[in-house]
Write a protein that holds these residues in place. Structure first.
Motif, short mmCIF file in Angstrom:
data_model
loop_
_atom_site.label_atom_id
_atom_site.label_comp_id
_atom_site.label_asym_id
_atom_site.label_seq_id
_atom_site.Cartn_x
_atom_site.Cartn_y
_atom_site.Cartn_z
N TYR A 170 4.72 0.65 1.17
CA TYR A 170 5.05 -0.43 2.11
C TYR A 170 4.58 -1.77 1.55
N PHE A 206 0.85 -1.20 0.00
CA PHE A 206 0.00 0.00 0.00
C PHE A 206 0.87 1.24 0.00
N LEU A 207 0.25 2.37 -0.27
CA LEU A 207 0.93 3.66 -0.16
C LEU A 207 0.81 4.15 1.28
N SER A 208 1.90 4.66 1.83
CA SER A 208 1.83 5.25 3.16
C SER A 208 0.89 6.44 3.13
N GLN A 209 0.03 6.54 4.15
CA GLN A 209 -0.85 7.71 4.25
C GLN A 209 -0.29 8.75 5.21
N THR A 210 0.83 8.40 5.86
CA THR A 210 1.52 9.35 6.73
C THR A 210 2.64 10.06 5.96
N PHE A 211 3.38 9.26 5.17
CA PHE A 211 4.56 9.77 4.49
C PHE A 211 4.36 9.73 2.97
N GLU A 252 6.21 7.38 0.13
CA GLU A 252 6.64 6.08 0.65
C GLU A 252 5.57 5.03 0.39
#
Lengths: 157, 157
Positions: free
Chosen positions: A70, A60-65, A68
């Motif tokens: 993962y 998935f795509l990081s939703q914080t960064f 980035e």
């Protein structure tokens, strides 16, 4: 002929049915709830050979960064582990997330999984510094809760 | 005085330390790897009262279905379950994801968790039709793998 396609929700049943076997009996199903097959389809893939699933990757795509991505879970059929299908799934993931602006890929593995550590290193992942060394590998203690040490990988794409 | 803030990676250690206790001994830690506390911080929250954690909520935006958000895990301190802190965390999540264009919230629970079913129903969640009835509740068999039946909730916000 290897084909790679995005996962669908209904793939969950076939994957969960084989997953403990593919991991040599380690109980893995709890770590892979169906939510990943519903909500992260754009970055999760299945490799098929003549219509039979030989491998899958859930990411998935990081939703914080922003920038980035993962990789949470990758499984390869025990008979197909020398065929490069794992590498092809990773490359497919890299290309997909790069098109969405990602430059950094992260994932983790268990310190006991030497095959996985070797695989990621060959693919160009670096190991992030942990707090102890195990057989020459830097390990992050209790990363996923008490007793769950992890090797933490990062790669720029 | 209740305060709600976004989770940080370092919160993982305190949460994983209490989580099995908060669930009355059911082993839950495997279902909550650290990745959620790293990559879904914008939609994951901790409630604190006088600096002590009383509850947490872990959620994310669907990457398959724009406009949908998913609540993966919610925990409330056993002594605080009548104080409405769970409801406040859900409301905070609804407001946060609504600002990002979400209109639909999904989550699941175990059929044995009658408190959770009652909580979600009171909050306005509908139960999606499953394939069998258990004590008057529609249940989706083997939703999270064999033997892991789930009640599936949906709510428009």
């Amino acid at each position: 002929m290897l084909q790679i396609r995005n996962v669908q929700e209904h793939d969950y049943t076939s994957i969960i049915a084989v997953i403990n076997d593919w991991w040599g009996g380690r109980p893995m199903a709890d770590m892979l709830p169906k939510l990943f097959f519903i909500h992260f389809q754009p970055t999760s893939f299945i490799a098929e050979e003549n219509g039979e699933m030989t491998a899958f990757l859930v990411g998935f795509l990081s939703q914080t960064f922003p920038g980035e991505a993962y990789i949470h879970f990758v499984g390869v059929h025990p008979d197909k582990r020398k065929d490069g299908v794992g590498r092809q799934l990773y490359q497919h993931f890299f290309e997909t997330v790069k098109q969405q602006g990602c430059h950094t890929i992260r994932c983790i593995t268990s310190p006991v999984n030497r095959t996985s550590i070797s695989f990621h290193t060959k693919l160009g992942f670096a190991i992030e510094q942990g707090d102890k060394m195990v057989d020459g590998i830097s390990v992050s203690s209790n990363y996923d809760g008490r007793g769950n040490d992890r090797v933490v990988f990062v790669k720029e794409i």
